[in-house]
Scaffold this motif. Sequence first.
Motif, PDB file in Angstrom:
ATOM      1  N   GLN A 288       0.768  -1.406  -0.463  1.00  0.00           N
ATOM      2  CA  GLN A 288       0.117   0.081   0.043  1.00  0.00           C
ATOM      3  C   GLN A 288       0.790   1.083  -0.094  1.00  0.00           C
ATOM      4  OE1 GLN A 288      -3.639  -1.023  -1.081  1.00  0.00           O
ATOM      5  NE2 GLN A 288      -1.938  -2.320  -1.055  1.00  0.00           N
ATOM      6  N   PRO A 289       0.426   2.400  -0.730  1.00  0.00           N
ATOM      7  CA  PRO A 289       0.967   3.463  -0.285  1.00  0.00           C
ATOM      8  C   PRO A 289       2.268   3.947   1.138  1.00  0.00           C
ATOM      9  CG  PRO A 289      -0.622   3.773  -1.729  1.00  0.00           C
ATOM     10  CD  PRO A 289      -0.566   2.355  -0.553  1.00  0.00           C
ATOM     11  N   GLY A 290       3.342   4.244   0.648  1.00  0.00           N
ATOM     12  CA  GLY A 290       3.725   4.406   1.869  1.00  0.00           C
ATOM     13  C   GLY A 290       4.772   3.607   3.020  1.00  0.00           C
ATOM     14  N   THR A 291       4.048   1.991   2.674  1.00  0.00           N
ATOM     15  CA  THR A 291       4.567   0.645   2.931  1.00  0.00           C
ATOM     16  C   THR A 291       5.730   0.421   2.684  1.00  0.00           C
ATOM     17  OG1 THR A 291       3.246  -0.444   1.915  1.00  0.00           O
ATOM     18  CG2 THR A 291       2.198   0.466   3.800  1.00  0.00           C
ATOM     19  N   TYR A 292       6.554   1.114   1.747  1.00  0.00           N
ATOM     20  CA  TYR A 292       7.997   0.562   1.335  1.00  0.00           C
ATOM     21  C   TYR A 292       8.479   1.446   1.284  1.00  0.00           C
ATOM     22  CZ  TYR A 292       5.348   2.494  -3.015  1.00  0.00           C
ATOM     23  OH  TYR A 292       4.784   3.278  -4.337  1.00  0.00           O
TER      24      TYR A 292
ATOM     25  N   GLN B 193       2.166  -2.354  -5.947  1.00  0.00           N
ATOM     26  CA  GLN B 193       2.109  -1.184  -5.468  1.00  0.00           C
ATOM     27  C   GLN B 193       1.035  -0.124  -5.658  1.00  0.00           C
ATOM     28  OE1 GLN B 193       5.549  -0.070  -7.658  1.00  0.00           O
ATOM     29  NE2 GLN B 193       6.819   0.807  -5.208  1.00  0.00           N
ATOM     30  N   ASN B 194      -0.061  -0.198  -5.774  1.00  0.00           N
ATOM     31  CA  ASN B 194      -1.606   0.110  -5.793  1.00  0.00           C
ATOM     32  C   ASN B 194      -2.452   0.357  -4.651  1.00  0.00           C
ATOM     33  OD1 ASN B 194      -0.314  -1.758  -8.103  1.00  0.00           O
ATOM     34  ND2 ASN B 194      -1.610   0.164  -9.555  1.00  0.00           N
ATOM     35  N   CYS B 195      -3.272   0.658  -4.222  1.00  0.00           N
ATOM     36  CA  CYS B 195      -3.843   0.493  -3.096  1.00  0.00           C
ATOM     37  C   CYS B 195      -5.828  -0.324  -3.561  1.00  0.00           C
ATOM     38  CB  CYS B 195      -4.995   2.159  -2.843  1.00  0.00           C
ATOM     39  SG  CYS B 195      -5.627   2.290  -2.094  1.00  0.00           S
ATOM     40  N   VAL B 196      -5.719  -1.144  -2.638  1.00  0.00           N
ATOM     41  CA  VAL B 196      -6.890  -1.934  -2.405  1.00  0.00           C
ATOM     42  C   VAL B 196      -8.065  -1.096  -2.342  1.00  0.00           C
ATOM     43  CG1 VAL B 196      -7.886  -3.985  -1.553  1.00  0.00           C
ATOM     44  CG2 VAL B 196      -5.379  -3.955  -1.193  1.00  0.00           C
TER      45      VAL B 196
END
Length: 127
Positions: free
Chosen positions: A96-100, A117-120
């Motif tokens: 999710q955004p901000g997790t990598y 790398q997309n928002c569920v």
Amino acid sequence: MNAKDILTHYQNFAVIGVTTNPDKFGYKIYQRLNEIEKTVYGVSPIYKEIDGKSTFPNLTAIKNKIDVAVFVVSPKFGIDYIKECNQLNIKHIWLQPGTYNDDLISLINENNLNYYQNCVLIESQDL
């Protein structure tokens, strides 16, 4: 394969970083995957249950096969979960955004894992 394909082709999801706070993405993503009738396992070393459903302290504690690990944790915690995914043969990592960060992506690539790398929440809108 893209993120939408993941939602179409796989059933068993682990949400790493699930929370009891309905304002947080860890809660919203967990709920959304349940709404679209996926089998969802919450992973949290902090919370024992979410809305009356038991959670797991780590991926290893889940006895069923996980198809996709959804990351809703900071990259500093993500490193250990990537290692655990590799050990458990979980090949699909959904960040999710901000997790990598670069280190996390490098570790994913070193272990030959697939990542998205997309928002569920956005990808699941049409389902």
